[in-house]
Design a protein around this motif. Structure first.
Motif, PDB file in Angstrom:
ATOM      1  N   PRO A  34       0.839  -1.207   0.000  1.00 54.26           N
ATOM      2  CA  PRO A  34       0.000   0.000   0.000  1.00 54.26           C
ATOM      3  C   PRO A  34       0.870   1.252   0.000  1.00 54.26           C
ATOM      4  CG  PRO A  34      -0.726  -1.575   1.653  1.00 54.26           C
ATOM      5  CD  PRO A  34       0.602  -2.063   1.150  1.00 54.26           C
ATOM      6  N   ARG A  35       0.517   2.216  -0.787  1.00 52.64           N
ATOM      7  CA  ARG A  35       1.257   3.472  -0.878  1.00 52.64           C
ATOM      8  C   ARG A  35       2.715   3.203  -1.262  1.00 52.64           C
ATOM      9  NH1 ARG A  35       1.798   6.882   3.216  1.00 52.64           N
ATOM     10  NH2 ARG A  35       1.632   8.655   1.822  1.00 52.64           N
ATOM     11  N   PHE A  36       2.903   2.368  -2.243  1.00 54.00           N
ATOM     12  CA  PHE A  36       4.243   2.000  -2.724  1.00 54.00           C
ATOM     13  C   PHE A  36       5.070   3.242  -3.015  1.00 54.00           C
ATOM     14  CE2 PHE A  36       7.450  -0.246  -5.040  1.00 54.00           C
ATOM     15  CZ  PHE A  36       7.742   0.522  -6.151  1.00 54.00           C
ATOM     16  N   GLU A  37       4.430   4.267  -3.528  1.00 59.36           N
ATOM     17  CA  GLU A  37       5.153   5.468  -3.959  1.00 59.36           C
ATOM     18  C   GLU A  37       5.837   6.188  -2.798  1.00 59.36           C
ATOM     19  OE1 GLU A  37       1.970   4.953  -4.181  1.00 59.36           O
ATOM     20  OE2 GLU A  37       0.943   6.508  -3.013  1.00 59.36           O
ATOM     21  N   SER A  38       5.489   5.839  -1.561  1.00 58.81           N
ATOM     22  CA  SER A  38       6.088   6.510  -0.422  1.00 58.81           C
ATOM     23  C   SER A  38       7.322   5.778   0.116  1.00 58.81           C
ATOM     24  CB  SER A  38       5.064   6.660   0.704  1.00 58.81           C
ATOM     25  OG  SER A  38       4.700   5.388   1.221  1.00 58.81           O
ATOM     26  N   TYR A  39       7.663   4.646  -0.462  1.00 59.71           N
ATOM     27  CA  TYR A  39       8.774   3.835   0.027  1.00 59.71           C
ATOM     28  C   TYR A  39      10.051   4.088  -0.764  1.00 59.71           C
ATOM     29  CZ  TYR A  39       5.804   0.962   3.002  1.00 59.71           C
ATOM     30  OH  TYR A  39       4.971   0.525   3.988  1.00 59.71           O
ATOM     31  N   VAL A  40      11.155   4.126  -0.046  1.00 56.16           N
ATOM     32  CA  VAL A  40      12.457   3.988  -0.691  1.00 56.16           C
ATOM     33  C   VAL A  40      12.616   2.514  -1.071  1.00 56.16           C
ATOM     34  CG1 VAL A  40      14.935   3.944  -0.242  1.00 56.16           C
ATOM     35  CG2 VAL A  40      13.570   5.924   0.475  1.00 56.16           C
ATOM     36  N   MET A  41      13.073   2.277  -2.282  1.00 52.42           N
ATOM     37  CA  MET A  41      13.271   0.905  -2.737  1.00 52.42           C
ATOM     38  C   MET A  41      14.748   0.659  -2.971  1.00 52.42           C
ATOM     39  SD  MET A  41      10.292  -0.338  -2.663  1.00 52.42           S
ATOM     40  CE  MET A  41      10.663  -1.930  -3.406  1.00 52.42           C
ATOM     41  N   GLY A  42      15.186  -0.534  -2.604  1.00 52.01           N
ATOM     42  CA  GLY A  42      16.593  -0.857  -2.744  1.00 52.01           C
ATOM     43  C   GLY A  42      16.816  -2.246  -3.300  1.00 52.01           C
ATOM     44  N   TRP A  43      18.004  -2.432  -3.833  1.00 57.91           N
ATOM     45  CA  TRP A  43      18.478  -3.756  -4.234  1.00 57.91           C
ATOM     46  C   TRP A  43      19.717  -4.079  -3.390  1.00 57.91           C
ATOM     47  CZ3 TRP A  43      16.099  -7.181  -7.349  1.00 57.91           C
ATOM     48  CH2 TRP A  43      15.106  -6.718  -8.226  1.00 57.91           C
ATOM     49  N   PHE A  44      19.724  -5.275  -2.859  1.00 54.45           N
ATOM     50  CA  PHE A  44      20.856  -5.790  -2.112  1.00 54.45           C
ATOM     51  C   PHE A  44      21.272  -7.108  -2.754  1.00 54.45           C
ATOM     52  CE2 PHE A  44      21.141  -3.281   1.865  1.00 54.45           C
ATOM     53  CZ  PHE A  44      20.029  -2.472   1.686  1.00 54.45           C
ATOM     54  N   ARG A  45      22.448  -7.574  -2.381  1.00 54.33           N
ATOM     55  CA  ARG A  45      22.876  -8.885  -2.845  1.00 54.33           C
ATOM     56  C   ARG A  45      23.669  -9.591  -1.751  1.00 54.33           C
ATOM     57  NH1 ARG A  45      27.374  -7.065  -7.421  1.00 54.33           N
ATOM     58  NH2 ARG A  45      29.041  -6.448  -5.972  1.00 54.33           N
ATOM     59  N   GLN A  46      23.659 -10.904  -1.849  1.00 58.11           N
ATOM     60  CA  GLN A  46      24.401 -11.700  -0.882  1.00 58.11           C
ATOM     61  C   GLN A  46      25.056 -12.870  -1.598  1.00 58.11           C
ATOM     62  OE1 GLN A  46      22.133 -12.981   2.536  1.00 58.11           O
ATOM     63  NE2 GLN A  46      23.985 -13.265   3.736  1.00 58.11           N
ATOM     64  N   ALA A  47      26.364 -12.890  -1.538  1.00 55.13           N
ATOM     65  CA  ALA A  47      27.135 -13.993  -2.115  1.00 55.13           C
ATOM     66  C   ALA A  47      27.383 -15.039  -1.030  1.00 55.13           C
ATOM     67  CB  ALA A  47      28.446 -13.461  -2.669  1.00 55.13           C
ATOM     68  N   PRO A  48      27.649 -16.266  -1.408  1.00 52.46           N
ATOM     69  CA  PRO A  48      27.884 -17.320  -0.416  1.00 52.46           C
ATOM     70  C   PRO A  48      29.017 -16.946   0.532  1.00 52.46           C
ATOM     71  CG  PRO A  48      27.596 -18.281  -2.576  1.00 52.46           C
ATOM     72  CD  PRO A  48      27.660 -16.800  -2.779  1.00 52.46           C
ATOM     73  N   GLY A  49      28.757 -17.085   1.816  1.00 56.69           N
ATOM     74  CA  GLY A  49      29.760 -16.806   2.825  1.00 56.69           C
ATOM     75  C   GLY A  49      29.986 -15.336   3.104  1.00 56.69           C
ATOM     76  N   LYS A  50      29.182 -14.476   2.487  1.00 57.36           N
ATOM     77  CA  LYS A  50      29.358 -13.031   2.684  1.00 57.36           C
ATOM     78  C   LYS A  50      28.084 -12.419   3.243  1.00 57.36           C
ATOM     79  CE  LYS A  50      32.878 -12.281  -0.858  1.00 57.36           C
ATOM     80  NZ  LYS A  50      33.292 -11.428  -1.998  1.00 57.36           N
TER      81      LYS A  50
ATOM     82  N   GLU B 127      24.805  -7.070   1.082  1.00 60.59           N
ATOM     83  CA  GLU B 127      25.339  -5.740   0.833  1.00 60.59           C
ATOM     84  C   GLU B 127      24.432  -4.928  -0.075  1.00 60.59           C
ATOM     85  OE1 GLU B 127      29.142  -5.947  -1.105  1.00 60.59           O
ATOM     86  OE2 GLU B 127      28.336  -6.886  -2.910  1.00 60.59           O
ATOM     87  N   PHE B 128      24.448  -3.646   0.164  1.00 57.93           N
ATOM     88  CA  PHE B 128      23.674  -2.695  -0.629  1.00 57.93           C
ATOM     89  C   PHE B 128      24.230  -2.628  -2.041  1.00 57.93           C
ATOM     90  CE2 PHE B 128      21.172   1.041  -1.401  1.00 57.93           C
ATOM     91  CZ  PHE B 128      21.976   1.898  -2.137  1.00 57.93           C
ATOM     92  N   VAL B 129      23.333  -2.576  -3.010  1.00 56.35           N
ATOM     93  CA  VAL B 129      23.727  -2.427  -4.410  1.00 56.35           C
ATOM     94  C   VAL B 129      23.256  -1.083  -4.958  1.00 56.35           C
ATOM     95  CG1 VAL B 129      23.485  -3.339  -6.747  1.00 56.35           C
ATOM     96  CG2 VAL B 129      23.674  -4.919  -4.799  1.00 56.35           C
ATOM     97  N   ALA B 130      21.960  -0.806  -4.786  1.00 56.17           N
ATOM     98  CA  ALA B 130      21.395   0.428  -5.338  1.00 56.17           C
ATOM     99  C   ALA B 130      20.103   0.757  -4.612  1.00 56.17           C
ATOM    100  CB  ALA B 130      21.134   0.285  -6.833  1.00 56.17           C
ATOM    101  N   GLY B 131      19.764   2.040  -4.595  1.00 57.45           N
ATOM    102  CA  GLY B 131      18.517   2.467  -3.975  1.00 57.45           C
ATOM    103  C   GLY B 131      17.896   3.606  -4.749  1.00 57.45           C
ATOM    104  N   ALA B 132      16.590   3.730  -4.652  1.00 52.44           N
ATOM    105  CA  ALA B 132      15.876   4.800  -5.340  1.00 52.44           C
ATOM    106  C   ALA B 132      14.872   5.429  -4.392  1.00 52.44           C
ATOM    107  CB  ALA B 132      15.163   4.267  -6.578  1.00 52.44           C
ATOM    108  N   HIS B 133      14.943   6.735  -4.296  1.00 53.36           N
ATOM    109  CA  HIS B 133      13.974   7.498  -3.520  1.00 53.36           C
ATOM    110  C   HIS B 133      12.605   7.364  -4.163  1.00 53.36           C
ATOM    111  CE1 HIS B 133      12.163  11.321  -1.996  1.00 53.36           C
ATOM    112  NE2 HIS B 133      12.774  10.932  -0.902  1.00 53.36           N
TER     113      HIS B 133
END
Length: 124
Positions: free
Chosen positions: A27-43, A46-52
């Motif tokens: 609900p109200r998706f437009e009000s959320y900051v959205m991000g992409w993270f990634r996780q490699a094996p054994g790590k 981590e943050f990759v990118a975000g959009a206001h």
């Protein structure tokens, strides 16, 4: 019920491209900051990118700058991550995340909702 569903992962050769998609049921998706993270094996994850929420403000990890582009379509409730010039070290599970914060955060703890992830494998 809040749900984030990623798609678009796969196996690609080094130098190739992929576009990840995240379909959000929020609900109200437009009000959320959205991000992409990634996780490699054994790590750690981590943050990759975000959009206001406006989509005009974005932030990238140093490893992603110049190669990855995050975008969002608030009307469709979609977030995308275009990845070019992929490297073997980009191999990881990629997660879409949503944050109620008003600024883009690089800390996973500041994100409230997460998808299940999509695997990206880059072969050398």
């Amino acid at each position: 019920q809040v749900q984030l569903v990623e798609s678009g992962g796969g196996l690609v050769q080094a130098g190739g491209s992929l576009r990840l998609s995240c379909a959000a049921s929020i609900p109200r998706f437009e009000s959320y900051v959205m991000g992409w993270f990634r996780q490699a094996p054994g790590k750690e994850r981590e943050f990759v990118a975000g959009a206001h929420w406006t989509g005009r403000r974005t932030d990238y990890a140093d490893s992603a700058k110049g190669r990855f582009t995050i975008s969002r379509d608030n009307r469709a409730k979609m977030v995308y991550l275009r990845m070019n010039s992929l490297r073997p070290e980009d191999t990881a599970v990629y997660y879409c995340a949503a944050s109620r914060a008003t600024v883009i955060s690089t800390a996973a703890a500041n994100y409230d909702y997460w998808g299940q992830g999509t695997q990206v494998t880059v072969s050398s």
